[in-house]
Motif scaffolding. Structure first.
Motif, PDB file in Angstrom:
ATOM      1  N   ALA A  30       4.353   1.145  -9.579  1.00  0.00           N
ATOM      2  CA  ALA A  30       4.795  -0.248  -9.698  1.00  0.00           C
ATOM      3  C   ALA A  30       3.622  -1.204  -9.547  1.00  0.00           C
ATOM      4  O   ALA A  30       3.473  -2.163 -10.320  1.00  0.00           O
ATOM      5  CB  ALA A  30       5.867  -0.541  -8.651  1.00  0.00           C
ATOM      6  N   ALA A  31       2.770  -0.968  -8.562  1.00  0.00           N
ATOM      7  CA  ALA A  31       1.626  -1.853  -8.340  1.00  0.00           C
ATOM      8  C   ALA A  31       0.658  -1.823  -9.509  1.00  0.00           C
ATOM      9  O   ALA A  31      -0.029  -2.813  -9.788  1.00  0.00           O
ATOM     10  CB  ALA A  31       0.917  -1.471  -7.042  1.00  0.00           C
ATOM     11  N   GLU A  32       0.604  -0.691 -10.203  1.00  0.00           N
ATOM     12  CA  GLU A  32      -0.250  -0.548 -11.385  1.00  0.00           C
ATOM     13  C   GLU A  32       0.343  -1.274 -12.587  1.00  0.00           C
ATOM     14  O   GLU A  32      -0.331  -1.475 -13.599  1.00  0.00           O
ATOM     15  CB  GLU A  32      -0.437   0.941 -11.694  1.00  0.00           C
ATOM     16  CG  GLU A  32      -1.474   1.263 -12.738  1.00  0.00           C
ATOM     17  CD  GLU A  32      -2.903   1.056 -12.273  1.00  0.00           C
ATOM     18  OE1 GLU A  32      -3.823   1.214 -13.104  1.00  0.00           O
ATOM     19  OE2 GLU A  32      -3.114   0.733 -11.080  1.00  0.00           O
ATOM     20  N   GLY A  33       1.621  -1.689 -12.469  1.00  0.00           N
ATOM     21  CA  GLY A  33       2.275  -2.423 -13.542  1.00  0.00           C
ATOM     22  C   GLY A  33       2.838  -1.565 -14.655  1.00  0.00           C
ATOM     23  O   GLY A  33       3.170  -2.082 -15.728  1.00  0.00           O
ATOM     24  N   VAL A  34       2.980  -0.250 -14.396  1.00  0.00           N
ATOM     25  CA  VAL A  34       3.423   0.655 -15.468  1.00  0.00           C
ATOM     26  C   VAL A  34       4.837   1.185 -15.259  1.00  0.00           C
ATOM     27  O   VAL A  34       5.376   1.864 -16.141  1.00  0.00           O
ATOM     28  CB  VAL A  34       2.450   1.845 -15.619  1.00  0.00           C
ATOM     29  CG1 VAL A  34       1.058   1.350 -15.982  1.00  0.00           C
ATOM     30  CG2 VAL A  34       2.405   2.705 -14.356  1.00  0.00           C
TER      31      VAL A  34
ATOM     32  N   LEU B 217      10.107  -2.595  -5.298  1.00  0.00           N
ATOM     33  CA  LEU B 217       9.291  -2.252  -6.460  1.00  0.00           C
ATOM     34  C   LEU B 217       9.066  -3.460  -7.356  1.00  0.00           C
ATOM     35  O   LEU B 217       8.004  -3.591  -7.979  1.00  0.00           O
ATOM     36  CB  LEU B 217       9.959  -1.114  -7.226  1.00  0.00           C
ATOM     37  CG  LEU B 217      10.075   0.191  -6.420  1.00  0.00           C
ATOM     38  CD1 LEU B 217      10.971   1.181  -7.133  1.00  0.00           C
ATOM     39  CD2 LEU B 217       8.706   0.796  -6.152  1.00  0.00           C
ATOM     40  N   GLY B 218      10.028  -4.374  -7.391  1.00  0.00           N
ATOM     41  CA  GLY B 218       9.847  -5.609  -8.144  1.00  0.00           C
ATOM     42  C   GLY B 218       8.740  -6.474  -7.571  1.00  0.00           C
ATOM     43  O   GLY B 218       7.970  -7.097  -8.323  1.00  0.00           O
TER      44      GLY B 218
ATOM     45  N   LEU C 207       6.095  -5.333  -6.046  1.00  0.00           N
ATOM     46  CA  LEU C 207       4.850  -4.670  -6.435  1.00  0.00           C
ATOM     47  C   LEU C 207       4.510  -4.919  -7.895  1.00  0.00           C
ATOM     48  O   LEU C 207       3.346  -5.130  -8.249  1.00  0.00           O
ATOM     49  CB  LEU C 207       4.967  -3.168  -6.166  1.00  0.00           C
ATOM     50  CG  LEU C 207       4.928  -2.761  -4.685  1.00  0.00           C
ATOM     51  CD1 LEU C 207       5.577  -1.401  -4.490  1.00  0.00           C
ATOM     52  CD2 LEU C 207       3.487  -2.736  -4.177  1.00  0.00           C
ATOM     53  N   LEU C 208       5.506  -4.890  -8.750  1.00  0.00           N
ATOM     54  CA  LEU C 208       5.272  -5.170 -10.166  1.00  0.00           C
ATOM     55  C   LEU C 208       4.674  -6.557 -10.362  1.00  0.00           C
ATOM     56  O   LEU C 208       3.772  -6.755 -11.171  1.00  0.00           O
ATOM     57  CB  LEU C 208       6.586  -5.061 -10.939  1.00  0.00           C
ATOM     58  CG  LEU C 208       7.041  -3.672 -11.374  1.00  0.00           C
ATOM     59  CD1 LEU C 208       8.455  -3.743 -11.926  1.00  0.00           C
ATOM     60  CD2 LEU C 208       6.097  -3.091 -12.415  1.00  0.00           C
ATOM     61  N   ALA C 209       5.179  -7.517  -9.612  1.00  0.00           N
ATOM     62  CA  ALA C 209       4.752  -8.906  -9.795  1.00  0.00           C
ATOM     63  C   ALA C 209       3.481  -9.245  -9.019  1.00  0.00           C
ATOM     64  O   ALA C 209       2.691 -10.084  -9.464  1.00  0.00           O
ATOM     65  CB  ALA C 209       5.881  -9.844  -9.373  1.00  0.00           C
ATOM     66  N   GLN C 210       3.276  -8.609  -7.855  1.00  0.00           N
ATOM     67  CA  GLN C 210       2.202  -9.041  -6.961  1.00  0.00           C
ATOM     68  C   GLN C 210       1.087  -8.018  -6.762  1.00  0.00           C
ATOM     69  O   GLN C 210       0.046  -8.348  -6.195  1.00  0.00           O
ATOM     70  CB  GLN C 210       2.784  -9.382  -5.582  1.00  0.00           C
ATOM     71  CG  GLN C 210       3.849 -10.469  -5.581  1.00  0.00           C
ATOM     72  CD  GLN C 210       4.365 -10.715  -4.167  1.00  0.00           C
ATOM     73  OE1 GLN C 210       3.599 -10.964  -3.230  1.00  0.00           O
ATOM     74  NE2 GLN C 210       5.678 -10.636  -3.993  1.00  0.00           N
ATOM     75  N   GLY C 211       1.304  -6.772  -7.170  1.00  0.00           N
ATOM     76  CA  GLY C 211       0.281  -5.765  -6.956  1.00  0.00           C
ATOM     77  C   GLY C 211       0.392  -5.081  -5.607  1.00  0.00           C
ATOM     78  O   GLY C 211       1.441  -5.085  -4.964  1.00  0.00           O
TER      79      GLY C 211
ATOM     80  N   VAL D 260      13.062  -4.295 -12.050  1.00  0.00           N
ATOM     81  CA  VAL D 260      13.038  -2.861 -12.312  1.00  0.00           C
ATOM     82  C   VAL D 260      14.415  -2.302 -11.958  1.00  0.00           C
ATOM     83  O   VAL D 260      15.025  -2.726 -10.978  1.00  0.00           O
ATOM     84  CB  VAL D 260      11.928  -2.156 -11.495  1.00  0.00           C
ATOM     85  CG1 VAL D 260      12.124  -2.342  -9.999  1.00  0.00           C
ATOM     86  CG2 VAL D 260      11.839  -0.688 -11.853  1.00  0.00           C
ATOM     87  N   ARG D 261      14.910  -1.387 -12.777  1.00  0.00           N
ATOM     88  CA  ARG D 261      16.225  -0.787 -12.553  1.00  0.00           C
ATOM     89  C   ARG D 261      16.059   0.681 -12.174  1.00  0.00           C
ATOM     90  O   ARG D 261      15.319   1.426 -12.817  1.00  0.00           O
ATOM     91  CB  ARG D 261      17.085  -0.894 -13.816  1.00  0.00           C
ATOM     92  CG  ARG D 261      17.564  -2.292 -14.114  1.00  0.00           C
ATOM     93  CD  ARG D 261      18.632  -2.724 -13.146  1.00  0.00           C
ATOM     94  NE  ARG D 261      19.139  -4.057 -13.452  1.00  0.00           N
ATOM     95  CZ  ARG D 261      20.071  -4.677 -12.730  1.00  0.00           C
ATOM     96  NH1 ARG D 261      20.592  -4.095 -11.677  1.00  0.00           N
ATOM     97  NH2 ARG D 261      20.465  -5.889 -13.062  1.00  0.00           N
ATOM     98  N   LEU D 262      16.792   1.081 -11.130  1.00  0.00           N
ATOM     99  CA  LEU D 262      16.777   2.455 -10.676  1.00  0.00           C
ATOM    100  C   LEU D 262      18.171   3.050 -10.737  1.00  0.00           C
ATOM    101  O   LEU D 262      19.171   2.362 -10.492  1.00  0.00           O
ATOM    102  CB  LEU D 262      16.300   2.558  -9.226  1.00  0.00           C
ATOM    103  CG  LEU D 262      14.918   2.043  -8.842  1.00  0.00           C
ATOM    104  CD1 LEU D 262      14.690   2.312  -7.368  1.00  0.00           C
ATOM    105  CD2 LEU D 262      13.847   2.701  -9.668  1.00  0.00           C
ATOM    106  N   SER D 263      18.240   4.315 -11.017  1.00  0.00           N
ATOM    107  CA  SER D 263      19.442   5.102 -10.789  1.00  0.00           C
ATOM    108  C   SER D 263      19.194   5.939  -9.540  1.00  0.00           C
ATOM    109  O   SER D 263      18.159   6.605  -9.439  1.00  0.00           O
ATOM    110  CB  SER D 263      19.734   6.004 -11.987  1.00  0.00           C
ATOM    111  OG  SER D 263      20.818   6.869 -11.698  1.00  0.00           O
TER     112      SER D 263
END
Length: 348
Positions: free
Chosen positions: A158-162, A212-213, A215-219, A231-234
């Motif tokens: 997530a932090a990597e943005g992938v 995780l959201g 991390l996606l936005a802030q690193g 981000v969506r998780l099951s």
């Protein structure tokens, strides 16, 4: 010595807090409460602990302590924390009351929030992501076992943005349901394995997605109340016939081309220097973390399908609950982060 107290010391999380704090050189455990055992000796609830003191009334514990641990069922801490903070004390809440925005909490927990204004002050208590914030926190929202395992498993991606999404399968020992957990009778659990709260209904899903959201936005070092992506998780949890331990298997949907070397470099770099996260060569197992405050991870690139899998194991009552709370306490008080916390587990 900093004076600490525990509310809700007759649950499994409370027992682990007692065990860890009694061996902490920088704190004095000045009291512990339980409505069920009030006025009784500690051994009435916990025969494994050698302590002749009595369970005290809740108000007396709060009055004596400078830092209060709240190891209470969901919905109770929100009514107690305001007075604790007004009295100039600090609080570490092990329930879900301050982990989510109040409107999200109410939707997933089905409990009206009594102190919605305090959510903006709460710092999320996952040290590997929020260490700097925790040092100044008055109120810590301590995460639980499934969320800790799933977040640590997927955080580097997530932090990597992938990270685009993930299918997460969780396996938990019966102590994760609590001391009075429904459906945990020996005759029903022994030699039995069952999924529960499936189909996107488990209340820890929004907490995983929120972490995780961020991390996606802030690193790598997000702030609790900073920007967050989507981000969506099951998530499919299972109850397994063992006492304690969490094992998570996350199949991550990721962008870009990956291989094992690239995955290993990402995870080892992300967790370099972390005192309680170990990136393994082999697959993790729950017994390898038993009694420790450690989380063991293994990222795996599946070459045949091109999928990225991440495995995570931890002790649900230590790194997944009480040990993490003590780790947060250490940061709040300026102690070495690993004070009174075991890095090595018990075997067999």
């Amino acid at each position: 010595m900093v004076r600490v107290g525990i509310l809700g010391a007759s649950g499994y999380g409370g027992a682990e807090l007692l065990r860890l704090l009694k061996g902490h050189p920088g704190v004095e455990l000045v009291g512990f409460s339980s409505r069920k055992y009030e006025g009784k000796a500690l051994s009435a609830a916990w025969p494994q602990l050698w302590d002749e003191r009595l369970f005290l009334p809740q108000e007396e514990v709060v009055g004596r302590a400078e830092v209060v641990f709240l190891a209470l069922p969901n919905g109770l801490a929100m009514g107690l924390v305001p007075e604790i903070l007004r009295a100039g004390k600090r609080a570490i809440d092990l329930s879900g009351d301050f982990r989510l925005p109040p409107e999200v909490y109410e939707a997933w927990y089905g409990i009206p929030h009594k102190s919605p204004g305090l959510y903006q002050e709460a710092v999320y208590g996952l040290p590997e992501l929020h260490r700097a914030e925790l040092r100044e926190a008055r109120l810590v929202a301590n995460p639980g076992c499934y969320v800790t395992a799933a977040t640590l498993a997927l955080a580097p991606l997530a932090a990597e943005g992938v990270l685009k999404g993930a299918f997460v399968v969780g396996l938990s020992g019966v102590s994760g349901a609590g001391r009075e957990g429904e459906g945990t009778f020996f005759a029903e659990v022994n030699e039995n394995l069952k999924p529960y709260k499936v189909g996107g209904t488990h209340r820890h899903i929004p907490e995983m997605e929120l972490n995780l959201g961020r991390l996606l936005a802030q690193g790598h070092t997000p702030r609790t109340h900073g920007a967050r992506g989507e981000v969506r998780l099951s998530f499919t949890p299972h109850l397994v016939p063992m006492i304690r331990g969490i094992l998570v298997t996350a199949e991550a949907e990721v962008e870009g081309a990956w291989d094992q070397g690239k995955l290993d470099a990402l995870y080892r770099g992300f967790y370099a220097g972390e005192p309680f996260v170990r990136v393994l060569e082999d697959l993790p197992q729950t017994k390898g973390t038993l009694g420790s405050n450690r989380a063991d991870l293994k990222p795996l690139y599946e070459g045949r399908t091109g999928r990225v899998l991440v495995f995570a194991a931890l002790d649900n009552l230590v790194k997944g609950m009480a040990g993490q709370a003590v780790q947060n306490l250490n940061l709040m008080l300026g102690f070495p982060e690993d004070t009174a916390l075991p890095k090595e587990g018990l075997w067999p």
